[in-house]
Design a protein around this motif. Structure first.
Motif, PDB file in Angstrom:
ATOM      1  N   ALA A 250    -135.310 -14.274  37.111  1.00  0.00           N
ATOM      2  CA  ALA A 250    -136.133 -15.428  36.746  1.00  0.00           C
ATOM      3  C   ALA A 250    -137.568 -15.053  36.429  1.00  0.00           C
ATOM      4  CB  ALA A 250    -136.106 -16.463  37.877  1.00  0.00           C
ATOM      5  N   TYR A 251    -138.090 -14.057  37.130  1.00  0.00           N
ATOM      6  CA  TYR A 251    -139.502 -13.773  36.960  1.00  0.00           C
ATOM      7  C   TYR A 251    -139.808 -13.137  35.608  1.00  0.00           C
ATOM      8  CZ  TYR A 251    -144.299 -13.034  38.211  1.00  0.00           C
ATOM      9  OH  TYR A 251    -145.663 -13.100  38.232  1.00  0.00           O
ATOM     10  N   ASN A 252    -138.996 -12.205  35.164  1.00  0.00           N
ATOM     11  CA  ASN A 252    -139.314 -11.561  33.883  1.00  0.00           C
ATOM     12  C   ASN A 252    -138.341 -11.947  32.780  1.00  0.00           C
ATOM     13  OD1 ASN A 252    -137.145 -10.068  34.859  1.00  0.00           O
ATOM     14  ND2 ASN A 252    -137.876  -8.146  33.999  1.00  0.00           N
ATOM     15  N   LEU A 253    -137.636 -13.064  32.965  1.00  0.00           N
ATOM     16  CA  LEU A 253    -136.759 -13.566  31.911  1.00  0.00           C
ATOM     17  C   LEU A 253    -137.549 -13.833  30.633  1.00  0.00           C
ATOM     18  CD1 LEU A 253    -133.780 -14.466  31.440  1.00  0.00           C
ATOM     19  CD2 LEU A 253    -134.525 -16.787  32.005  1.00  0.00           C
ATOM     20  N   SER A 254    -138.788 -14.270  30.782  1.00  0.00           N
ATOM     21  CA  SER A 254    -139.615 -14.557  29.607  1.00  0.00           C
ATOM     22  C   SER A 254    -139.896 -13.294  28.800  1.00  0.00           C
ATOM     23  CB  SER A 254    -140.930 -15.212  30.030  1.00  0.00           C
ATOM     24  OG  SER A 254    -141.670 -14.353  30.881  1.00  0.00           O
TER      25      SER A 254
END
Length: 466
Positions: A250-254
């Motif tokens: 979730a944290y580096n999905l972007s």
């Protein structure tokens, strides 16, 4: 060329580092760290190393001799990477041993570096190591243990299954072997500096001479966390075997989505001149994107849609035993973690919508077909075990069928476009909240959850090198 070394990387005892501390100090800040003390019980440390601390090459040639692997010729450049050849593990070991007898004298071009060996997938019965807790929130490999990310019907071959199956690799290289400058998580090496110690074109790479570098010597039995987007170059100072993970959550999905979007636009612009004569220009762009990065927009969208459903299943199962009369701040770390996951996916889906992605006829993903699908059930179970371990909580029963009974409504489980995924997430949290008599509580938390708060759930990862 001379480069500016501006600092080193912190080294700490991993046994004294909790998941929360790791998230707050390194994941949230996207900073590297070297961890020690976490490999004591690894089978690889016993089998793969001789008594004098050297790689046990004969063990590999005895037990894994026939495996076909990619090997880089360290002295031969091919475009922006080293030339790659395929050989068996036994052939690679023989070359290494023959080369070592000559002490590498005048043999730079003969140095070989085995890379990207999908060892875990090829030998699932041999448990070489256990992924450390701080790196275990790994959406990428959890998903690929159950689904294939991309399958091109024109090029797919069954014997290539392992080569596209996960992002857990073994590397093996003699002293002096090296890897050119690169950054991980679906980055390709186009338009990248090859070797930071050679002359670099200021015209092609403006500002490179002003870059400040960190230097780190990774010793035996140490792990290094390389954060998302950090370029790095690796040189083996001794004969080396390493275990490498690429992972995201979730944290580096972007980061993954931003890179996909950037590569898509580059692929589209590159063939813009044939747009008017191409029968299906968008499909061609997506195929080129998948060839460069390993997945296209539709693959990524299917991935985040399935993962959203798996997270909803876990959230429902968790909240069955949650006291909603308690303040939100007192909810369990796992609850915050799951809500943060959904919020992250929701933001990506909204961004995909704003970019006008997947507006064509890409087909329908019917999530209602997942409730008795063995692959999906295993994904849910794996995800549940992961968060139980991360947050040190008791395992809990989950029922996909119960969740579907709560969510079942015409069309809400049929996902065609990013806006459908946003509706599904919003609808799911409202229905789950209503099931516990708190209709809007989860939706308000979902809207308010941001990456910089609640570090308990800020699980992010990129590349862990052991």
């Amino acid at each position: 060329m001379d480069i500016k070394i501006g600092g080193s990387i912190q080294k700490i005892n991993g046994k004294e580092l909790s998941y929360r501390d790791f998230a707050e100090r390194y994941l949230a800040k996207n900073e590297p760290v070297v961890l020690t003390g976490l490999m004591d019980d690894w089978q690889a440390c016993k089998d793969w190393v001789t008594h004098d601390g050297k790689p046990n090459l004969r063990f590999f040639s005895t037990h894994f001799a026939k495996s076909k692997v990619e090997v880089a010729e360290c002295g031969t450049r091919e475009l922006t990477d080293q030339k790659r050849v395929e050989m068996s593990v036994s052939e690679f070991v023989d070359h290494w041993l023959e080369d070592s007898m000559d002490n590498h004298v005048g043999k730079e071009k003969s140095l070989l570096y085995l890379k990207d060996w999908h060892f875990v997938k090829e030998y699932p019965e041999y448990v070489a190591y256990t992924t450390p807790l701080v790196f275990s929130d790994d959406w990428l490999n959890l998903y690929l243990d159950n689904y294939r990310m991309h399958k091109d019907p024109d090029t797919y071959q069954e014997n290539n299954e392992i080569c596209c199956s996960d992002y857990r690799f073994v590397y093996m290289g003699a002293k002096g072997s090296w890897t050119p400058l690169h950054a991980d998580v679906f980055r390709n090496m186009r338009s990248c500096v090859y070797n930071i110690f050679e002359d670099v074109s200021e015209t092609k790479f403006p500002g490179f001479d002003k870059a400040i570098w960190l230097e780190c010597t990774q010793e035996e039995n140490e792990m290094i966390f390389v954060p998302s987007g950090w370029y790095h170059q690796v040189h083996n100072l001794e004969d080396t075997i390493s275990i490498n993970h690429n992972w995201f959550n979730a944290y580096n999905l972007s980061w993954v989505w931003d890179l996909l979007l950037k590569d898509y636009k580059e692929a589209r612009d590159y063939i813009e001149d044939i747009k008017d004569i191409c029968d299906d220009f968008e499909n061609l762009c997506q195929r080129n994107l998948a060839a460069n990065t390993g997945m296209d927009f539709y693959d990524f969208f299917i991935f985040i849609s399935r993962f959203s459903l798996a997270i909803v299943v876990q959230l429902y199962s968790l909240l069955i035993n949650t006291n909603f009369e308690s303040p939100i701040q007192s909810w369990s770390p796992t609850a915050w973690h799951l809500v943060f996951n959904l919020a992250s996916i929701r933001r990506i889906a909204l961004n995909m919508k704003s970019e006008g992605c997947l507006t064509g006829n890409y087909g329908i993903l019917d999530l209602s077909e997942s409730w008795d699908n063995p692959q999906f059930l295993k994904l849910c179970a794996d995800l549940g075990r992961t968060y139980t371990m991360i947050h040190d909580q008791e395992s809990r029963r989950f029922s996909v069928k119960e969740v579907f009974m709560v969510l079942l409504e015409e069309n809400i489980l049929r996902i065609c476009a990013p806006e459908d995924l946003v509706k599904f997430i919003d609808f799911s949290v409202v229905k789950i909240s209503a099931s516990f008599g708190k209709e809007n509580i989860l939706l308000s938390v979902l809207d308010d959850t941001q990456p910089h708060v609640n570090c308990e759930c800020e699980a992010k990862g990129d590349h862990a090198l052991y």
